[in-house]
Design a protein around this motif. Sequence first.
Motif, PDB file in Angstrom:
ATOM      1  N   THR A   1     -12.768   0.037  -8.268  1.00 41.09           N
ATOM      2  CA  THR A   1     -13.378   0.126  -7.100  1.00 41.09           C
ATOM      3  C   THR A   1     -13.861  -1.390  -6.660  1.00 41.09           C
ATOM      4  O   THR A   1     -14.034  -1.876  -5.494  1.00 41.09           O
ATOM      5  CB  THR A   1     -14.547   0.973  -6.871  1.00 41.09           C
ATOM      6  N   ALA A   2     -13.730  -2.362  -7.776  1.00 37.89           N
ATOM      7  CA  ALA A   2     -14.007  -3.643  -7.630  1.00 37.89           C
ATOM      8  C   ALA A   2     -13.035  -4.425  -8.477  1.00 37.89           C
ATOM      9  O   ALA A   2     -12.784  -4.062  -9.738  1.00 37.89           O
ATOM     10  CB  ALA A   2     -15.554  -3.950  -7.510  1.00 37.89           C
ATOM     11  N   PRO A   3     -13.032  -6.013  -8.307  1.00 35.12           N
ATOM     12  CA  PRO A   3     -12.380  -6.658  -9.363  1.00 35.12           C
ATOM     13  C   PRO A   3     -12.964  -6.557 -10.588  1.00 35.12           C
ATOM     14  O   PRO A   3     -14.226  -6.612 -10.530  1.00 35.12           O
ATOM     15  CB  PRO A   3     -12.427  -7.987  -8.668  1.00 35.12           C
ATOM     16  N   ASP A   4     -12.214  -6.371 -11.722  1.00 35.01           N
ATOM     17  CA  ASP A   4     -12.926  -6.097 -13.138  1.00 35.01           C
ATOM     18  C   ASP A   4     -11.687  -6.626 -14.016  1.00 35.01           C
ATOM     19  O   ASP A   4     -11.336  -5.582 -14.704  1.00 35.01           O
ATOM     20  CB  ASP A   4     -13.231  -4.702 -13.249  1.00 35.01           C
ATOM     21  N   PRO A   5     -11.643  -7.839 -14.344  1.00 35.80           N
ATOM     22  CA  PRO A   5     -10.687  -8.400 -15.386  1.00 35.80           C
ATOM     23  C   PRO A   5     -10.866  -7.778 -16.651  1.00 35.80           C
ATOM     24  O   PRO A   5      -9.891  -7.474 -17.182  1.00 35.80           O
ATOM     25  CB  PRO A   5     -10.796  -9.635 -15.362  1.00 35.80           C
ATOM     26  N   ALA A   6     -12.104  -7.630 -17.204  1.00 38.04           N
ATOM     27  CA  ALA A   6     -12.461  -7.099 -18.422  1.00 38.04           C
ATOM     28  C   ALA A   6     -11.949  -5.478 -18.655  1.00 38.04           C
ATOM     29  O   ALA A   6     -11.231  -5.229 -19.702  1.00 38.04           O
ATOM     30  CB  ALA A   6     -13.934  -7.135 -18.605  1.00 38.04           C
ATOM     31  N   ALA A   7     -12.228  -4.720 -17.533  1.00 36.00           N
ATOM     32  CA  ALA A   7     -11.539  -3.501 -17.499  1.00 36.00           C
ATOM     33  C   ALA A   7     -10.102  -3.344 -17.682  1.00 36.00           C
ATOM     34  O   ALA A   7      -9.404  -2.549 -18.404  1.00 36.00           O
ATOM     35  CB  ALA A   7     -11.814  -2.558 -16.353  1.00 36.00           C
ATOM     36  N   GLU A   8      -9.242  -4.430 -16.740  1.00 42.62           N
ATOM     37  CA  GLU A   8      -7.990  -4.414 -16.733  1.00 42.62           C
ATOM     38  C   GLU A   8      -7.416  -4.817 -18.395  1.00 42.62           C
ATOM     39  O   GLU A   8      -6.228  -4.292 -18.519  1.00 42.62           O
ATOM     40  CB  GLU A   8      -7.458  -5.270 -15.920  1.00 42.62           C
ATOM     41  N   ALA A   9      -8.250  -5.421 -18.959  1.00 44.63           N
ATOM     42  CA  ALA A   9      -7.800  -5.926 -20.382  1.00 44.63           C
ATOM     43  C   ALA A   9      -7.908  -4.760 -21.499  1.00 44.63           C
ATOM     44  O   ALA A   9      -7.008  -4.692 -22.382  1.00 44.63           O
ATOM     45  CB  ALA A   9      -8.767  -7.077 -20.876  1.00 44.63           C
ATOM     46  N   VAL A  10      -8.309  -3.514 -21.022  1.00 45.51           N
ATOM     47  CA  VAL A  10      -8.218  -2.620 -22.148  1.00 45.51           C
ATOM     48  C   VAL A  10      -6.935  -1.834 -21.814  1.00 45.51           C
ATOM     49  O   VAL A  10      -6.730  -0.945 -22.727  1.00 45.51           O
ATOM     50  CB  VAL A  10      -9.626  -1.444 -22.088  1.00 45.51           C
TER      51      VAL A  10
END
Length: 196
Positions: free
Chosen positions: A50-59
Amino acid sequence: MTDRFAAVLARTDAAAPPGADPDEYRLALLEDTYEVVAGLEFVTPVLALTAPDPAAEAVTWPGTPVLRVAGLEDLLRALHDLGAEQAAIVAPDAPDLPALLLGKLFRALGSGQVAVCPAAGGGLVALAARLPAPPWLDGVGLDTPDAPARLRAAAGTQGAVRSAPGWHRLRTPADVSLLDPGLEGWDNTRALLAGH
């Protein structure tokens, strides 16, 4: 690519137990929940933000679609646009969710329009729907306390909403007590909690 998709709807906060870094804890829960979804056969895994989240994308695994959405209804529309005929939306704080329960949700769509996995303490662990999603889903989210009852009332048709066995989410620091050390999986959460 299949016509069945399962998306983990990530969030940017988590109520971590004492001593655990909130962001590390959030990402451990998310990664374990994503691993459950990504391990399903004949289902395309998706991460929804729901918001930019590069750390989440990395999983995520390489090639996993990452969608930016406003909420549940927006996500179901986006999944339909990707070619999904059936989709499950999973809360990001169910690291030990048995894959079998998600399988039961998809099976329940054989006779219902929507299937839910209720969460202990209210709300939903997961929701699955045939797409395009019925309009009566609008206004109900995974955190809606009385979601199953509201969906049944909104559907107005007996059997339109099917229910799978319930499970738990880790929404408060005390909820870590719900984790069963004997269950396989949830390796990231297990490792993080072992360090505290």
